[in-house]
Scaffold this active site. Structure first.
Site, short mmCIF file in Angstrom:
data_model
loop_
_atom_site.label_atom_id
_atom_site.label_comp_id
_atom_site.label_asym_id
_atom_site.label_seq_id
_atom_site.Cartn_x
_atom_site.Cartn_y
_atom_site.Cartn_z
N ASP A 74 0.85 -1.18 0.00
CA ASP A 74 0.00 0.00 0.00
C ASP A 74 0.89 1.24 0.00
O ASP A 74 2.12 1.12 -0.01
CB ASP A 74 -0.91 0.00 1.24
CG ASP A 74 -0.13 0.17 2.54
OD1 ASP A 74 1.13 0.23 2.51
OD2 ASP A 74 -0.77 0.25 3.61
N ASP A 126 -3.44 4.55 2.65
CA ASP A 126 -3.86 4.93 4.01
C ASP A 126 -3.55 6.41 4.17
O ASP A 126 -2.41 6.84 3.93
CB ASP A 126 -3.07 4.15 5.08
CG ASP A 126 -3.46 2.68 5.13
OD1 ASP A 126 -4.50 2.32 4.55
OD2 ASP A 126 -2.72 1.89 5.76
N ASP A 147 1.35 4.68 2.36
CA ASP A 147 0.93 5.29 3.62
C ASP A 147 1.25 6.79 3.60
O ASP A 147 2.39 7.17 3.35
CB ASP A 147 1.67 4.63 4.80
CG ASP A 147 1.55 3.12 4.77
OD1 ASP A 147 0.47 2.61 5.08
OD2 ASP A 147 2.53 2.43 4.41
N1 DCT Z 1 1.72 1.13 11.65
C1 DCT Z 1 1.38 1.65 12.87
N2 DCT Z 1 0.10 1.61 13.30
C2 DCT Z 1 -0.85 1.06 12.51
C3 DCT Z 1 -0.53 0.54 11.25
C4 DCT Z 1 0.80 0.59 10.85
O1 DCT Z 1 2.21 2.14 13.59
N3 DCT Z 1 -2.11 1.04 12.95
C5 DCT Z 1 3.10 1.20 11.22
C6 DCT Z 1 3.83 -0.08 11.05
C7 DCT Z 1 4.50 0.02 9.71
C8 DCT Z 1 3.95 1.25 9.06
O2 DCT Z 1 3.05 1.82 9.97
C9 DCT Z 1 3.29 1.02 7.75
O3 DCT Z 1 2.44 -0.11 7.77
P1 DCT Z 1 2.38 -1.11 6.56
O4 DCT Z 1 1.94 -0.40 5.32
O5 DCT Z 1 1.57 -2.27 6.98
O6 DCT Z 1 3.88 -1.57 6.45
P2 DCT Z 1 4.98 -1.24 5.37
O7 DCT Z 1 6.27 -1.35 6.07
O8 DCT Z 1 4.68 0.04 4.68
O9 DCT Z 1 4.83 -2.45 4.40
P3 DCT Z 1 4.40 -2.44 2.85
O10 DCT Z 1 5.64 -2.01 2.13
O11 DCT Z 1 4.01 -3.83 2.55
O12 DCT Z 1 3.27 -1.48 2.69
MG MG Z 2 2.86 0.39 3.62
#
Ligand code: DCT
Ligand code: MG
Length: 506
Positions: A334, A430, A336
């Site tokens: 995704d 997100d 963020d």
């Molecule tokens: N996070 C957090 N609280 C949440 C959700 C996520 O603190 N409720 C943190 C943990 C990692 C970061 O935010 C981003 O989450 P992901 O998108 O799940 O992880 P990513 O490392 O970006 O993995 P990907 O590359 O697969 O998106």
């Molecule tokens: Mg991510």
């Protein structure tokens, strides 16, 4: 002699299996005639030597039982160059310059690619009295990921992939202890600056428990782990993995579907009795797009869409990509985004609602779920390492149009065939709205990696008697909140050396 190293971890059955595999010399076909190898038993042990000799011979290498004039490459493990030179002298070799004296890594590198590799960098250094890997002070590797620099260069992916599969399986089976053990093991191996080629390499490295060592040994010796294979072949694991690949499907739902006898996504879709949530319906509808990785280019395209709309509404808003892309990853599941508005609470509260309205009109929103903030100023940071935060946020699927040149093609083909060509991709984004004074904490939390965050909170709790979450840092001894305007300040409060985002890929 140190023969205990490998046999230490292997049950009797395995030892017997290894002893049986040496075949008669005539049954091997020699492919690489210019290289004649001799493997030194000293510090390696007879069992491992036999195993390696057989492996190399099966891969087409000529390996001698005895040291002779024919030998071109002497391979040793755990010995310094001077130790081998002394050993050669004892075995009446006068001119050792006619051999290449190499570390075992050369042989394992050859085994990996199935042909001889350049031996230059595997020569045992002459006046160094230690083996190649021991220059790293393994005893100084911290048990906390926030005290290790972990970049995306992973020398041990073979091992970390295996651990992550096992951890995932333990998570599916709600075995929290083993799940954590394998996650931590994977995380620590990602920071090693060398590839593990022998069990000795992990001496002094934290989180290397008995189970973990067993898997490492299997992979070193057999090239793979039968335990990992068994998980990958397990019907329950495969189904849960498949079901949770659908956006909106978690462990509980997967488990329910599995117990209902469902095994494929087609079966789930056909089952008229199932009531899918709105999220799951979107997950099935855009399944292919959402399960193909988001590329950096697609993340940048999504970023333009987000900035465009946010800045139209609040020109001084700050929009930052967090998550894996901020850590330098080239792909993700995704994108963020953190959004903050310096100085204006009112604008901050309304922003996401307006963004959603505009995107709806532009027909860019394929799915969204807006969650209002549940943050209370007086609340202490959460004690849980995996706690969710309380920011206002929007989990969305955005329609991201493809690059112009692709579009050109698709328009042309449309004119040709009248067929609807899909010129967009569904991408998970997100959006998190953060009060300006909490921005540093949110950025640190949402940059990840997940394992890095867990260890950071664990470190704060156990080593500093502080509580850290995505909103704040609280000092339990002094009973005060510690403010921070940047990630650097949070690291400093915790007494940690600063790690750049790309060093947090634990
Ligand atoms: N996070 C957090 N609280 C949440 C959700 C996520 O603190 N409720 C943190 C943990 C990692 C970061 O935010 C981003 O989450 P992901 O998108 O799940 O992880 P990513 O490392 O970006 O993995 P990907 O590359 O697969 O998106
Ligand atoms: Mg991510």
């Amino acid at each position: 002699m140190n023969k205990m190293k490998t046999s230490d971890f292997s049950p009797m059955r395995k030892r017997q299996k290894r002893m049986q595999i040496a075949a008669p010399l005539s049954s091997y076909k020699i492919e690489f005639k210019d290289i004649i190898i001799f493997i030194v038993e000293r510090k390696m042990g007879m069992t491992r030597r036999m195993f390696l000799m057989d492996l190399a011979r099966r891969k087409g290498f000529r390996v001698e039982n005895e040291l002779s004039d024919l030998v071109t490459h002497v391979v040793a493990e755990n010995n310094s160059c001077s130790e081998i030179l002394k050993w050669l002298q004892k075995h009446n070799v006068e001119d050792s310059s006619r051999f290449r004296i190499l570390d075992i890594r050369w042989l394992t590198a050859c085994m990996e690619v199935g042909r001889p590799v350049d031996s230059e960098k595997y020569q045992l250094p002459e006046d160094e009295d230690r083996s190649v890997t021991s220059d790293l002070d393994r005893d100084s590797i911290s048990e906390y990921a926030c005290q290790r620099r972990t970049t995306l260069k992973n020398y041990n992916q073979k091992f970390t992939d295996a651990f992550e599969i096992l951890a995932e399986n333990y998570e599916f089976n709600e075995n929290k202890g083993f799940c954590t053990a394998f996650r931590r093991a994977a995380s620590v191996l990602k920071c090693l600056p060398f590839t593990i080629v022998q069990v000795h390499d992990i001496e002094g490295v934290p989180w290397m428990g008995k189970q973990v060592k067993g898997i490492i040994e299997d992979i070193i010796e057999e090239g793979e782990s039968s335990k990992v294979k068994a998980v990958l072949d397990n019907e329950n694991y495969r189904s849960v993995k498949l079901f949770t690949s659908v956006f909106g499907v978690g462990l509980k739902t997967s488990d329910k579907w599995y117990r209902m006898g469902l095994r494929t996504l087609e079966e789930v879709k056909r089952d008229k009795n199932l009531k899918l949530t709105r999220m799951q319906k979107a997950g099935f509808l855009h399944y292919d797009d959402l399960t193909s990785c988001v590329s950096k280019a697609e993340a940048d395209a999504a970023s333009l869409i987000v900035q465009d709309v946010v800045w139209k509404i609040v020109p001084n808003a700050i929009v930052t990509i967090a998550g894996g892309f901020r850590r330098g990853k080239q792909t993700g599941h995704d994108v963020d985004f953190l959004i903050t508005v310096p100085g204006s609470k009112q604008e901050e509260e309304e922003l996401l609602h307006t963004v959603i309205d505009i995107w709806k009109k532009q027909e860019l929103l394929l799915y969204y779920d807006l969650i209002e903030s549940t943050f209370e100023d007086t609340k202490l940071p959460s004690r849980k390492v995996d706690a969710l935060d309380h920011f206002q946020k929007c989990f969305a699927i955005l329609k991201v149009h493809k690059e112009r040149e692709d579009k050109g093609n698709s328009i042309r083909s449309k004119a040709f065939s009248e067929e609807e060509i899909k010129d967009w991709k569904a991408i998970r984004v997100d959006l998190v709205v953060v009060p300006f004074e909490q921005y540093a904490f949110a950025l640190l939390g949402w940059t990840g990696s997940t394992q890095f965050e867990r260890d950071l909170r664990r470190y704060a709790t156990h080593e500093k008697k502080m509580m850290l979450d995505n909103h704040a840092l609280y000092d339990k001894t002094k009973k005060i909140f510690l403010n921070a305007a940047s990630e650097e300040e949070i690291f400093a409060h915790l007494g940690l050396d600063y790690l750049e985002p790309w060093e947090r890929n634990a």
